[in-house]
Design a protein around this motif. Sequence first.
Motif, PDB file in Angstrom:
ATOM      1  N   VAL A  65     -26.632  27.118  36.031  1.00  0.00           N
ATOM      2  CA  VAL A  65     -26.052  28.261  34.871  1.00  0.00           C
ATOM      3  C   VAL A  65     -24.431  28.255  35.425  1.00  0.00           C
ATOM      4  CG1 VAL A  65     -26.464  30.192  33.850  1.00  0.00           C
ATOM      5  CG2 VAL A  65     -28.517  29.052  34.515  1.00  0.00           C
ATOM      6  N   ARG A  66     -23.759  27.916  34.876  1.00  0.00           N
ATOM      7  CA  ARG A  66     -22.326  27.682  35.087  1.00  0.00           C
ATOM      8  C   ARG A  66     -21.702  28.998  34.632  1.00  0.00           C
ATOM      9  NH1 ARG A  66     -21.674  22.689  37.332  1.00  0.00           N
ATOM     10  NH2 ARG A  66     -19.245  22.797  37.436  1.00  0.00           N
ATOM     11  N   VAL A  67     -22.295  29.661  35.709  1.00  0.00           N
ATOM     12  CA  VAL A  67     -21.423  31.554  35.152  1.00  0.00           C
ATOM     13  C   VAL A  67     -21.304  32.178  36.803  1.00  0.00           C
ATOM     14  CG1 VAL A  67     -22.296  31.569  32.989  1.00  0.00           C
ATOM     15  CG2 VAL A  67     -22.972  32.370  34.752  1.00  0.00           C
ATOM     16  N   PRO A  68     -20.182  33.317  36.479  1.00  0.00           N
ATOM     17  CA  PRO A  68     -20.454  33.595  38.023  1.00  0.00           C
ATOM     18  C   PRO A  68     -21.627  34.143  38.787  1.00  0.00           C
ATOM     19  CG  PRO A  68     -18.765  34.660  36.588  1.00  0.00           C
ATOM     20  CD  PRO A  68     -19.191  33.872  36.219  1.00  0.00           C
ATOM     21  N   TRP A  69     -22.258  34.396  39.323  1.00  0.00           N
ATOM     22  CA  TRP A  69     -23.665  34.821  40.561  1.00  0.00           C
ATOM     23  C   TRP A  69     -22.967  35.817  41.674  1.00  0.00           C
ATOM     24  CZ3 TRP A  69     -28.281  32.098  40.509  1.00  0.00           C
ATOM     25  CH2 TRP A  69     -28.741  31.456  39.629  1.00  0.00           C
ATOM     26  N   LEU A  70     -23.851  37.440  40.906  1.00  0.00           N
ATOM     27  CA  LEU A  70     -23.384  38.318  41.378  1.00  0.00           C
ATOM     28  C   LEU A  70     -24.580  38.509  42.255  1.00  0.00           C
ATOM     29  CD1 LEU A  70     -21.684  40.411  39.038  1.00  0.00           C
ATOM     30  CD2 LEU A  70     -20.820  38.933  40.025  1.00  0.00           C
ATOM     31  N   VAL A  71     -24.908  38.815  43.885  1.00  0.00           N
ATOM     32  CA  VAL A  71     -25.456  38.678  45.405  1.00  0.00           C
ATOM     33  C   VAL A  71     -25.347  39.575  45.452  1.00  0.00           C
ATOM     34  CG1 VAL A  71     -25.844  37.351  47.027  1.00  0.00           C
ATOM     35  CG2 VAL A  71     -24.938  36.275  45.410  1.00  0.00           C
ATOM     36  N   THR A  72     -27.137  39.730  45.799  1.00  0.00           N
ATOM     37  CA  THR A  72     -27.505  40.774  45.960  1.00  0.00           C
ATOM     38  C   THR A  72     -27.772  40.879  46.871  1.00  0.00           C
ATOM     39  OG1 THR A  72     -28.044  42.448  43.920  1.00  0.00           O
ATOM     40  CG2 THR A  72     -29.142  42.930  46.289  1.00  0.00           C
ATOM     41  N   LEU A  73     -27.695  41.366  48.650  1.00  0.00           N
ATOM     42  CA  LEU A  73     -28.695  41.068  49.738  1.00  0.00           C
ATOM     43  C   LEU A  73     -29.934  42.165  50.025  1.00  0.00           C
ATOM     44  CD1 LEU A  73     -25.616  42.123  52.487  1.00  0.00           C
ATOM     45  CD2 LEU A  73     -26.068  40.264  51.764  1.00  0.00           C
ATOM     46  N   GLY A  74     -30.590  40.477  50.757  1.00  0.00           N
ATOM     47  CA  GLY A  74     -32.345  40.837  50.657  1.00  0.00           C
ATOM     48  C   GLY A  74     -31.935  41.581  52.152  1.00  0.00           C
ATOM     49  N   HIS A  86     -23.464  34.133  53.633  1.00  0.00           N
ATOM     50  CA  HIS A  86     -23.882  34.938  52.653  1.00  0.00           C
ATOM     51  C   HIS A  86     -22.176  35.190  52.109  1.00  0.00           C
ATOM     52  CE1 HIS A  86     -27.594  35.313  51.762  1.00  0.00           C
ATOM     53  NE2 HIS A  86     -27.891  35.914  51.134  1.00  0.00           N
ATOM     54  N   LEU A  87     -21.262  35.639  53.055  1.00  0.00           N
ATOM     55  CA  LEU A  87     -19.631  35.863  52.725  1.00  0.00           C
ATOM     56  C   LEU A  87     -18.668  35.160  52.857  1.00  0.00           C
ATOM     57  CD1 LEU A  87     -19.803  39.052  54.883  1.00  0.00           C
ATOM     58  CD2 LEU A  87     -19.829  39.405  52.544  1.00  0.00           C
ATOM     59  N   ARG A  88     -18.941  34.161  51.898  1.00  0.00           N
ATOM     60  CA  ARG A  88     -18.531  33.064  51.767  1.00  0.00           C
ATOM     61  C   ARG A  88     -17.503  32.724  50.722  1.00  0.00           C
ATOM     62  NH1 ARG A  88     -18.525  29.540  56.360  1.00  0.00           N
ATOM     63  NH2 ARG A  88     -16.906  28.082  56.250  1.00  0.00           N
ATOM     64  N   ASP A  89     -16.285  32.345  50.314  1.00  0.00           N
ATOM     65  CA  ASP A  89     -15.927  32.146  48.711  1.00  0.00           C
ATOM     66  C   ASP A  89     -16.609  30.857  48.402  1.00  0.00           C
ATOM     67  OD1 ASP A  89     -15.040  32.556  46.865  1.00  0.00           O
ATOM     68  OD2 ASP A  89     -13.073  32.241  47.318  1.00  0.00           O
ATOM     69  N   ARG A  90     -17.356  30.535  47.753  1.00  0.00           N
ATOM     70  CA  ARG A  90     -18.162  29.425  46.883  1.00  0.00           C
ATOM     71  C   ARG A  90     -17.469  29.380  45.321  1.00  0.00           C
ATOM     72  NH1 ARG A  90     -22.150  30.746  50.803  1.00  0.00           N
ATOM     73  NH2 ARG A  90     -22.475  28.530  52.496  1.00  0.00           N
ATOM     74  N   GLN A  91     -17.357  27.881  45.639  1.00  0.00           N
ATOM     75  CA  GLN A  91     -17.213  27.862  43.540  1.00  0.00           C
ATOM     76  C   GLN A  91     -17.360  26.489  43.506  1.00  0.00           C
ATOM     77  OE1 GLN A  91     -12.913  28.990  42.922  1.00  0.00           O
ATOM     78  NE2 GLN A  91     -13.206  27.336  41.730  1.00  0.00           N
ATOM     79  N   ARG A 178     -16.255  27.097  31.097  1.00  0.00           N
ATOM     80  CA  ARG A 178     -17.146  28.296  32.725  1.00  0.00           C
ATOM     81  C   ARG A 178     -17.592  27.357  33.438  1.00  0.00           C
ATOM     82  NH1 ARG A 178     -17.409  33.246  30.003  1.00  0.00           N
ATOM     83  NH2 ARG A 178     -16.975  32.887  27.558  1.00  0.00           N
ATOM     84  N   THR A 179     -17.518  27.638  35.253  1.00  0.00           N
ATOM     85  CA  THR A 179     -18.575  27.329  36.216  1.00  0.00           C
ATOM     86  C   THR A 179     -18.840  28.180  36.656  1.00  0.00           C
ATOM     87  OG1 THR A 179     -18.258  25.729  37.727  1.00  0.00           O
ATOM     88  CG2 THR A 179     -16.267  26.923  37.572  1.00  0.00           C
ATOM     89  N   TRP A 180     -19.334  27.986  37.886  1.00  0.00           N
ATOM     90  CA  TRP A 180     -20.609  28.918  38.603  1.00  0.00           C
ATOM     91  C   TRP A 180     -19.438  28.970  39.882  1.00  0.00           C
ATOM     92  CZ3 TRP A 180     -20.563  28.112  44.144  1.00  0.00           C
ATOM     93  CH2 TRP A 180     -20.817  27.269  44.238  1.00  0.00           C
ATOM     94  N   PRO A 203      -9.106  33.376  34.173  1.00  0.00           N
ATOM     95  CA  PRO A 203      -9.576  33.968  32.634  1.00  0.00           C
ATOM     96  C   PRO A 203     -10.798  32.825  32.137  1.00  0.00           C
ATOM     97  CG  PRO A 203      -7.348  34.148  33.407  1.00  0.00           C
ATOM     98  CD  PRO A 203      -8.250  33.148  34.768  1.00  0.00           C
ATOM     99  N   GLN A 204     -10.110  31.808  32.671  1.00  0.00           N
ATOM    100  CA  GLN A 204     -11.565  30.962  32.533  1.00  0.00           C
ATOM    101  C   GLN A 204     -12.687  30.963  32.535  1.00  0.00           C
ATOM    102  OE1 GLN A 204      -9.987  29.922  34.675  1.00  0.00           O
ATOM    103  NE2 GLN A 204     -10.671  28.501  36.625  1.00  0.00           N
ATOM    104  N   LEU A 205     -13.360  32.043  33.520  1.00  0.00           N
ATOM    105  CA  LEU A 205     -14.848  32.512  33.248  1.00  0.00           C
ATOM    106  C   LEU A 205     -15.349  32.926  31.945  1.00  0.00           C
ATOM    107  CD1 LEU A 205     -14.952  34.018  36.382  1.00  0.00           C
ATOM    108  CD2 LEU A 205     -14.913  32.307  36.173  1.00  0.00           C
ATOM    109  N   PHE A 206     -14.345  34.151  31.827  1.00  0.00           N
ATOM    110  CA  PHE A 206     -14.902  35.315  30.427  1.00  0.00           C
ATOM    111  C   PHE A 206     -14.102  35.845  30.130  1.00  0.00           C
ATOM    112  CE2 PHE A 206     -15.000  37.393  34.368  1.00  0.00           C
ATOM    113  CZ  PHE A 206     -16.859  37.417  34.530  1.00  0.00           C
ATOM    114  N   THR A 207     -14.032  36.223  28.647  1.00  0.00           N
ATOM    115  CA  THR A 207     -12.678  36.569  28.668  1.00  0.00           C
ATOM    116  C   THR A 207     -12.579  38.371  28.227  1.00  0.00           C
ATOM    117  OG1 THR A 207     -13.556  37.712  26.256  1.00  0.00           O
ATOM    118  CG2 THR A 207     -12.827  35.260  26.117  1.00  0.00           C
ATOM    119  N   PRO A 208     -11.175  38.719  28.267  1.00  0.00           N
ATOM    120  CA  PRO A 208     -10.868  40.339  28.097  1.00  0.00           C
ATOM    121  C   PRO A 208     -12.027  41.664  27.430  1.00  0.00           C
ATOM    122  CG  PRO A 208      -8.993  39.476  28.372  1.00  0.00           C
ATOM    123  CD  PRO A 208     -10.142  38.795  28.390  1.00  0.00           C
ATOM    124  N   ALA A 209     -12.309  40.504  26.396  1.00  0.00           N
ATOM    125  CA  ALA A 209     -13.310  41.421  25.476  1.00  0.00           C
ATOM    126  C   ALA A 209     -14.377  41.565  25.782  1.00  0.00           C
ATOM    127  CB  ALA A 209     -13.642  40.938  24.187  1.00  0.00           C
TER     128      ALA A 209
END
Length: 450
Positions: A65-74, A86-91, A178-180, A203-209
Motif C-alpha cells: 500500500v504505497r501511501v504514507p504510513w502514520l505510526v503510533t508507538l506501542g 522508529h525515529l528514522r526517516d524512511r521512504q 505515489r509511494t510509501w 506534492p506527489q503524495l497527495f493533492t492540497p484538495a
Amino acid sequence: MGPSRFFVVGDIGEAGAGRRSVGKAMRLLAAELPPLFVLTTGDNVYGEPNDECFAQLEDDLLAQVRVPWLVTLGNHDVKKAAYAWHLRDRQAAPAPSPRGTLHTALSVPSIQPPDSEGNADGSPRTGPCPDLAPLSNTSLPTLHTADSASSTGEPDDPGGVPRASSPEPAPPPTADARTWHWLLPGPMYSANETLRFHQSRTPQLFTPAEVDSFDAAVELVVLNTNKYNRVACAGGICPGGGWWGAQKKYVTRRLEGSSARWKVVVGHHPIEYIPFSILEHKIPGIRYFSTTFMKGGPASRLRGTSLRDHIVAKADLYCSGHQHLMAHLRNRNTEYCIVGNSAKIESAADCSDCEEQAGRKAGGGSSSSSGGEGSLKATVKRKIRKAAEASAPANGRIDEANRLVWMQRAIGFACVEASVNELLVKYFTVDPEGKPVEVFRRSVPKHPSK
C-alpha cells in the motif's frame, strides 16, 4: 470529492503468513478504495529491531500500500533500541528499486510542562500552543527524494511537525507517482499537520484538495499511551515527568480548537477492553493494568482528569490495538475501535503451550508427568485457560448494553471513511485466497455535545 479514507492496522510487528495476507488484502482493497494513508495502532516491531526487520515489514506491508504510513508507538516500540528504530526517516527508493532507503535519525523537539509564569524554560507563552514550551530549532522530519535536498521549516506543532512554507504549484499526483513513507514526527502528533506539511514538501503524495477535504472531515491526534515506560521520554523529548499531563492538554487543545466534523484519537492501549483472556505475556491480570492509567485512579476519575476523560470529552472515536483481535465498543458517548490483529490473533490464554512450559520451568520435565510441582502448575494453567475460554465473548456478538458492539478474532484490518456527513468504520478479514472480506461496519453517531 468522495470521503477521506484511511486504513488501520495494528500489532504488525510479527512477520509471517498473517501479516503477508493482510498486505495482499489491503493492496486489493486499495485498488478499489484508495486510502489517503495507513495508520498503525502500535507494536510495529517485536524482538530485535534492525534494518532487516524493516525490510521484511516493507515487503509484507509498506510496498503493498504505497501511501504514507502514520505510526503510533506501542509498548514494544518504546524500548530503547525499538524507539530509535522508529525515529528514522524512511521512504521507498525511486524506481526501479523496490527497497526502501534508510535516512538519518530524527531529533524530536522537546515537550515540557508549563510553570505558573510562563513556559518551563522561562520564556513567555507565545504561539499557537502557549501552554507548551516553544520547540527547539532542531532537525525536523524531512522526506528525502532523489532530486531534492533536505531542509527544515519553522516549527509550529508540539508533536514535532514544522510549519510548511508556501509550496510552488505542482501537478496532481498520479497513482504511479505515489509511494510509501514511514512517518513518526514524535511520540504524540497531529496527523492533520503531518499530512499538510509533507504534502507541501512532497506534492506527489497527495493533492492540497485531498488534505483540505481530510481537514474538513477529521481532526486526528496520535498519542503515546505508554505511561510507565520512560525510554520514549528520554533525551529531552518529555523531561521532568510532566509529559503525561502535557499530552492531556495537547489532545484537548487540538480537539477543542478544530472545526472538523469528526474528532478521532489514536493510541496503542485500549480504554475499554474485550474480556477475552485474563492473561497477557503469560501474566494473569496484567492486560487490564493499562486501563487503570488510561482511566486514571480513583482521585482522577472523581475529578474527571484522566487521559480517558480528556479523550472522551470531545472525541467521537478512539482507535487502539494491543489486543490481538478487532472489535467495536461504545461507552460514554464515545465509540472505540480496536485493531490489533494485523499479524497475529489472540488466544484465550495468550499462550498455546502454557501447560508444557509450566512443567518444564517448575519441574524440569514434561507437563504430562504425574505428580510434582510442574504437574500442579500445569493443571492450574489449564484451568485458567478453560475459564478464560468459557467466559470469552463469541465472534460477532452484538451486546450494546454491555458496551461490546462487535468483535472478531481473525487476521484483518479496518478502513475508516470520513466525510462531513458520516464517519464509517469498516472491518475486514482475509479469505483463503487472500482477498479482503468486509465482516462488519459501524456508522459512528454524532453526539450533540461534540
